[in-house]
Design a protein around this motif. Structure first.
Motif, PDB file in Angstrom:
ATOM      1  N   GLN A  62      11.139   1.562   6.395  1.00  0.00           N
ATOM      2  CA  GLN A  62      10.059   2.537   6.281  1.00  0.00           C
ATOM      3  C   GLN A  62       9.207   2.312   5.039  1.00  0.00           C
ATOM      4  N   LEU A  63       9.801   1.755   3.994  1.00  0.00           N
ATOM      5  CA  LEU A  63       9.094   1.442   2.760  1.00  0.00           C
ATOM      6  C   LEU A  63       9.441   0.032   2.322  1.00  0.00           C
ATOM      7  N   THR A  64       8.483  -0.634   1.704  1.00  0.00           N
ATOM      8  CA  THR A  64       8.792  -1.905   1.049  1.00  0.00           C
ATOM      9  C   THR A  64       9.329  -1.606  -0.343  1.00  0.00           C
ATOM     10  N   PRO A  65      10.053  -2.528  -0.961  1.00  0.00           N
ATOM     11  CA  PRO A  65      10.536  -2.275  -2.328  1.00  0.00           C
ATOM     12  C   PRO A  65       9.413  -1.963  -3.304  1.00  0.00           C
ATOM     13  N   ASN A  66       8.264  -2.625  -3.164  1.00  0.00           N
ATOM     14  CA  ASN A  66       7.153  -2.359  -4.081  1.00  0.00           C
ATOM     15  C   ASN A  66       6.542  -0.979  -3.851  1.00  0.00           C
ATOM     16  N   GLU A  67       6.518  -0.509  -2.594  1.00  0.00           N
ATOM     17  CA  GLU A  67       6.012   0.840  -2.341  1.00  0.00           C
ATOM     18  C   GLU A  67       6.925   1.878  -2.971  1.00  0.00           C
ATOM     19  N   ARG A  82       8.804   1.348  -5.622  1.00  0.00           N
ATOM     20  CA  ARG A  82       8.613   1.230  -7.069  1.00  0.00           C
ATOM     21  C   ARG A  82       7.328   1.930  -7.503  1.00  0.00           C
ATOM     22  N   ALA A  83       6.287   1.841  -6.680  1.00  0.00           N
ATOM     23  CA  ALA A  83       5.026   2.485  -7.035  1.00  0.00           C
ATOM     24  C   ALA A  83       5.155   4.003  -7.097  1.00  0.00           C
ATOM     25  N   MET A  84       6.053   4.581  -6.304  1.00  0.00           N
ATOM     26  CA  MET A  84       6.256   6.031  -6.335  1.00  0.00           C
ATOM     27  C   MET A  84       6.811   6.491  -7.665  1.00  0.00           C
ATOM     28  N   ASP A  85       7.472   5.590  -8.402  1.00  0.00           N
ATOM     29  CA  ASP A  85       7.990   5.907  -9.735  1.00  0.00           C
ATOM     30  C   ASP A  85       7.159   5.260 -10.828  1.00  0.00           C
ATOM     31  N   ASN A  86       5.916   4.846 -10.481  1.00  0.00           N
ATOM     32  CA  ASN A  86       5.001   4.224 -11.445  1.00  0.00           C
ATOM     33  C   ASN A  86       5.587   2.964 -12.075  1.00  0.00           C
ATOM     34  N   ARG A  87       6.271   2.174 -11.268  1.00  0.00           N
ATOM     35  CA  ARG A  87       6.800   0.893 -11.733  1.00  0.00           C
ATOM     36  C   ARG A  87       5.967  -0.232 -11.133  1.00  0.00           C
ATOM     37  N   LYS A  88       5.829  -1.333 -11.874  1.00  0.00           N
ATOM     38  CA  LYS A  88       4.971  -2.425 -11.428  1.00  0.00           C
ATOM     39  C   LYS A  88       5.619  -3.159 -10.249  1.00  0.00           C
ATOM     40  N   ALA A  89       4.761  -3.797  -9.445  1.00  0.00           N
ATOM     41  CA  ALA A  89       5.233  -4.537  -8.276  1.00  0.00           C
ATOM     42  C   ALA A  89       5.945  -5.808  -8.709  1.00  0.00           C
ATOM     43  N   MET A  90       6.897  -6.233  -7.898  1.00  0.00           N
ATOM     44  CA  MET A  90       7.675  -7.438  -8.160  1.00  0.00           C
ATOM     45  C   MET A  90       7.382  -8.478  -7.083  1.00  0.00           C
ATOM     46  N   PRO A  91       7.543  -9.773  -7.412  1.00  0.00           N
ATOM     47  CA  PRO A  91       7.336 -10.810  -6.395  1.00  0.00           C
ATOM     48  C   PRO A  91       8.290 -10.618  -5.210  1.00  0.00           C
ATOM     49  N   ASN A  92       7.788 -10.951  -4.022  1.00  0.00           N
ATOM     50  CA  ASN A  92       8.556 -10.863  -2.780  1.00  0.00           C
ATOM     51  C   ASN A  92       9.007  -9.432  -2.479  1.00  0.00           C
ATOM     52  N   GLY A  93       8.272  -8.462  -3.003  1.00  0.00           N
ATOM     53  CA  GLY A  93       8.656  -7.070  -2.769  1.00  0.00           C
ATOM     54  C   GLY A  93       7.761  -6.343  -1.791  1.00  0.00           C
ATOM     55  N   ASP A 124       7.627  -7.095   1.556  1.00  0.00           N
ATOM     56  CA  ASP A 124       8.122  -7.270   2.919  1.00  0.00           C
ATOM     57  C   ASP A 124       9.020  -6.107   3.313  1.00  0.00           C
ATOM     58  N   LEU A 125       8.898  -5.674   4.565  1.00  0.00           N
ATOM     59  CA  LEU A 125       9.782  -4.644   5.090  1.00  0.00           C
ATOM     60  C   LEU A 125      11.144  -5.254   5.392  1.00  0.00           C
ATOM     61  N   LEU A 126      12.193  -4.553   5.022  1.00  0.00           N
ATOM     62  CA  LEU A 126      13.562  -5.026   5.205  1.00  0.00           C
ATOM     63  C   LEU A 126      14.300  -4.086   6.144  1.00  0.00           C
ATOM     64  N   ILE A 127      15.323  -4.625   6.801  1.00  0.00           N
ATOM     65  CA  ILE A 127      16.141  -3.784   7.678  1.00  0.00           C
ATOM     66  C   ILE A 127      17.525  -4.391   7.768  1.00  0.00           C
ATOM     67  N   GLN A 128      18.519  -3.535   7.899  1.00  0.00           N
ATOM     68  CA  GLN A 128      19.895  -3.994   8.035  1.00  0.00           C
ATOM     69  C   GLN A 128      20.054  -4.731   9.368  1.00  0.00           C
ATOM     70  N   GLY A 129      20.816  -5.826   9.394  1.00  0.00           N
ATOM     71  CA  GLY A 129      20.984  -6.608  10.607  1.00  0.00           C
ATOM     72  C   GLY A 129      22.363  -6.527  11.206  1.00  0.00           C
TER      73      GLY A 129
END
Length: 418
Positions: free
Chosen positions: A367-372, A374-385, A387-392
């Motif tokens: 539902q959220l990318t890691p960077n999204e 992080r942005a909710m807590d005012n943290r800067k974006a990280m590389p490769n962050g 992409d949407l992830l899901i448990q497999g």
């Protein structure tokens, strides 16, 4: 001219205090202030009601919470939505004019709505119809009228009277009357319970002013009415002086006794009455009592549920009213691209554990990318962050991978079945 004709003619006369208010006007009682007298005899005004701690706490808590929510402007796109920066977004998020911050403006608006019952703000636009400033108006100088089916606002600024169309005013009422023009003040509409709170406060102050001694009468062989009056005055002065000097004893002439009159504060359950008043004021503003610092019946579990109740049933109603009024007046009825939205997620900033667990679940379920997150807590974006992830681990039945079994040298080959 008959009697009733003359009576009707006199009925239409203007009042002495304000020639613009006819005697026959339904607002004459309100104009004279008679409806502000509560059943307890206390005169209730906005200022006197704010002297009641529960009202003060309710108004400040509600207006401060609503003003503290992040307010952003978004644009609808084919990919979803994107946050708008600059222009109106800066006005709503940072400062509505050169003198007032966005927080200060919003808190002022809700302070007026939760006390007098209504808040007004004028929308200043440039020649190109772009919003340049928002100016709060004094509700006591604003009158709402309807002419030819259209609502407009009259604002008296000194000797000048301005007329504004409905599209030029941001209007936040607490509750409208049936004509959709006048409003109800939560304080004046509940003047009896507010007046009771004022009376209780005054009673307690007078009680302790006399050193905790309740009203009393003095009995004894008085020789004349004058002697009885002097004895009462002397004894009252002696009680007040004893309270001031922290003395616990009083001397009485021989043959004289004191007898208590009135209601014993302990027997009248003054503390319980004040708690009841807090509960009543909490009902006026649809607030759980815990938000007015009343934890009499509070436990860990029901306090948490009351917190959810506040967000779902009280805060949501005001947020939606505020957002829709802004969207209507700032963008117009036909706008479908831009809109304002207050971020209620900001209320979870104080709960670190809940926020982290919610972010982790949103990331793991795509539902959220890691960077999204992080942005909710005012943290800067990280590389490769991004992409949407899901448990497999969950796959359709029958398609799960089969792990090979390692060979064992000690195992003997199995014989084929006969």
């Amino acid at each position: 001219m008959g009697f009733f004709d003359r009576w009707r003619g006199r009925e239409q006369r203007a009042s002495i205090e304000d020639p613009r208010v006819p005697i026959s006007s339904p607002n004459i009682i309100t104009f004279l202030g008679l409806d502000a007298i509560s059943a307890s005899g206390e005169t209730v005004t906005i200022d006197s009601a704010m002297g009641v701690p529960a009202v003060w706490a309710a108004v400040n808590f509600m207006s401060g919470t609503l003003a503290g929510l992040p307010l952003h402007v978004y644009r609808r796109t084919d990919e979803g939505r994107e946050r708008v920066k600059g222009g109106l977004a800066t006005i709503l998020h940072d400062a509505v004019n050169d003198e007032t911050s966005s927080f200060e403006w919003r808190k002022h608006c809700f302070d007026q709505a939760f006390t007098g019952g209504r808040a007004y703000s004028f929308i200043e636009r440039s020649a190109g119809r772009k919003v340049t400033n928002l100016w709060p108006l004094d509700p006591t100088k604003t009158v709402v009228k309807r002419e030819s089916g259209r609502k407009f606002y009259q604002y008296k600024d000194g000797s000048r009277t301005h007329r504004y169309d409905a599209a030029e005013i941001i209007d936040i009422p607490f509750m409208l009357k049936s004509d959709m023009l006048q409003h109800r003040s939560p304080i004046l509409a509940n003047k009896d319970i507010i007046g009771l709170a004022q009376a209780v406060t005054k009673y307690g102050a007078k009680f302790f002013q006399n050193g905790g001694v309740p009203p009393f009468v003095i009995e004894g062989p008085f020789q004349s009415p004058g002697a009885m009056t002097r004895a009462a005055e002397d004894l009252s002065a002696a009680v007040q002086k004893a309270a001031k000097d922290n003395r616990l004893a009083l001397s009485l002439p021989a043959g004289h006794t004191l007898k208590q009159i009135g209601v014993d504060p302990e027997k009248s359950q003054l503390v319980e009455l004040q708690r009841f008043i807090i509960e009543q004021i909490a009902r006026i503003y649809s607030l759980p009592p815990t938000f007015l610092q009343d934890l009499t019946h509070g436990t860990f579990s029901n306090t948490e549920q009351q917190d959810l109740h506040f967000v779902k049933h009280t805060l949501k109603r005001w947020v939606e009213q505020f957002e829709q009024e802004l969207n209507l007046k700032l963008f117009g009825r036909g706008n479908t691209r831009q809109y304002c939205e207050a971020n209620v997620d900001g209320l979870l900033r104080g709960d670190f554990k809940t926020r982290m667990e919610g972010n982790a679940r949103a990331i793991q379920t795509g539902q959220l990318t890691p960077n999204e997150a992080r942005a909710m807590d005012n943290r800067k974006a990280m590389p490769n962050g991004d992409d949407l992830l899901i448990q497999g681990a969950t796959v359709p039945l029958g398609t799960q991978p089969v792990m090979p079994v390692p060979a064992n040298d000690n195992d003997e080959p199995k014989a084929d079945a006969a």
